[in-house]
Each structure stands twice: as C-alpha cells, then as structure tokens.
Scaffold this motif. Structure first.
Motif, short mmCIF file in Angstrom:
data_model
loop_
_atom_site.label_atom_id
_atom_site.label_comp_id
_atom_site.label_asym_id
_atom_site.label_seq_id
_atom_site.Cartn_x
_atom_site.Cartn_y
_atom_site.Cartn_z
N PRO A 38 0.83 -1.20 0.00
CA PRO A 38 0.00 0.00 0.00
C PRO A 38 0.87 1.25 0.00
O PRO A 38 2.08 1.16 0.10
N GLY A 39 0.23 2.38 -0.12
CA GLY A 39 0.97 3.65 -0.08
C GLY A 39 0.47 4.63 -1.12
O GLY A 39 -0.51 4.39 -1.83
N PHE A 40 1.18 5.75 -1.19
CA PHE A 40 0.78 6.85 -2.06
C PHE A 40 0.70 6.43 -3.52
O PHE A 40 -0.27 6.74 -4.22
N GLY A 98 -5.98 -0.43 0.10
CA GLY A 98 -4.67 0.23 0.10
C GLY A 98 -4.57 1.34 1.13
O GLY A 98 -3.52 1.55 1.74
N LEU A 99 -5.66 2.06 1.33
CA LEU A 99 -5.67 3.14 2.32
C LEU A 99 -5.75 2.59 3.75
O LEU A 99 -5.18 3.18 4.68
N ALA A 100 -6.46 1.48 3.93
CA ALA A 100 -6.67 0.93 5.27
C ALA A 100 -5.51 0.08 5.78
O ALA A 100 -5.29 -0.01 6.98
N ALA A 101 -4.77 -0.54 4.87
CA ALA A 101 -3.72 -1.47 5.28
C ALA A 101 -2.43 -0.76 5.67
O ALA A 101 -2.06 0.25 5.06
N ASP A 102 -1.76 -1.30 6.66
CA ASP A 102 -0.48 -0.76 7.10
C ASP A 102 0.70 -1.31 6.29
O ASP A 102 1.73 -0.66 6.17
N ASP A 103 0.53 -2.51 5.77
CA ASP A 103 1.60 -3.13 5.01
C ASP A 103 1.01 -4.12 4.00
O ASP A 103 -0.19 -4.33 3.95
N LYS A 104 1.89 -4.71 3.21
CA LYS A 104 1.46 -5.63 2.16
C LYS A 104 0.73 -6.85 2.72
O LYS A 104 -0.26 -7.30 2.14
#
Length: 193
Positions: A38-40, A98-104
């Motif tokens: 996830p991320g920008f 993608g916005l809610a998850a902290d990592d893959k």
C-alpha cells in the motif's frame, strides 16, 4: 475543463487510454521496491485508473451512438458497461484496502477477505471485468464494419487488450495500443446532448 464539458467532448477517447498509461507507469514505480502497495503510489495509480474507467463509460456510449444503436450495438454497450461496473468495484476495493492497510501482508489479508465473499471473486475479480473489453471490442469491430473507423483499429485494440491481460507490468504498452485504436474516433465522435 469541467466534468460537464468533458462529457460533451470526444476527448474521452484519448483521456481514458491516457489515464490507463498513467496507471501503468505509476504501478511500475510502485513496484520498484519489489511489491505493489500500500501507499501513495498504489492509491495514485488506482485513482488514475478509476477515472479512466469512468471515461471509458463515455467511450462506450459514444461508440454505440456512432453506430446508430440497434440490438448488436446496444448489447455490446450493455456488456461493456456491466464489465466497467465490475472493474470500478474492483478498483474501489483496491483503493480502500490500500488506504486501510499498514503493510502488504495486511493488504493481502483484507483482499482475501473481500474475495471470500460469495460471488465477489467471479463478479469483481474474475470474468466480470472482462465484459468491458469484450463489449468495447465488439463496438469497435462494428464501427469498422460501418466504416466509421479504419479496419486496423479493432486489431490494435485487440492487441492492447491482449497485452493488458498478459501482464500488469505491460499496462503502459496496453494503454498506448488502446489509445492508438481509439484516438481516431475522437474526431468522429458526436458530442453528448
């Protein structure tokens, strides 16, 4: 240009595939660290593709109008729009996850939970989105038959679809091929009433 003016302009024949190219390029950048999201960059790419999908809806409607309606064109348009709804749902889920998850790992777990909902894997992540491509190709073939577009356009579109399906890493190439197939229609497309 406002959305209202955008709906009245045949520019969607260029913008939809151009935003697909943007999505593909951003996706490649996102994967430089060995994973996607996830991320920008994950969010940016998916938002670009979400907008592209909405523009493809106008492409489908304009193509049907250029054909003059009829059972075959309407059936192709309905199939394509149904596939777009499925694709929009998929991209929407991907953006939210993608916005809610902290990592893959968290992202994968959330996506698995969504896909475990009965019917979602087929409708949103399986053959559902493919209806968009089938319907769009049928419309462009029909446009070639009525000589509204050159005979090479459906061939190039089919190549673009094939490239998109073969590898997400080739989405910029797929978007470019789809752009080549659809851009000539921008000159001939009617404005929306």
């Amino acid at each position: 240009m406002t959305i209202d003016r955008m709906q009245k302009a045949p520019v969607v024949f260029v913008l939809a595939p151009a935003l697909t190219i943007v999505y593909g390029l951003v996706r490649l950048l996102d994967g430089l660290d060995g994973q996607h999201g996830p991320g920008f960059l994950w969010t940016l790419g998916h938002v670009a593709f979400l907008v592209a999908l909405f523009f493809f809806g106008f492409v489908v409607l304009a193509a049907r109008r250029m054909i003059g309606g009829g059972l075959v064109a309407t059936t192709a348009a309905v199939a394509s729009l149904a596939g777009l709804v499925c694709s929009i749902a998929q991209i929407g889920v991907d953006i939210v996850v993608g916005l809610a998850a902290d990592d893959k790992a968290a992202m994968r777990k959330m996506l698995d939970a969504v896909q475990d909902v009965p019917g979602v894997a087929v409708a949103v992540y399986g053959p559902g989105p493919a209806l968009f491509y089938v319907g769009l190709l049928a419309l462009v073939v029909h446009l070639a038959v009525v000589r509204a577009v050159a005979g090479w356009a459906p061939v190039v579109l089919l190549l673009g679809i094939g490239v998109a399906v073969s590898s997400h890493d080739l989405l910029p190439v797929a978007g470019l091929l789809i752009l080549l197939a659809l851009a000539p229609l921008a000159r001939r497309a009617p404005a929306y009433a």
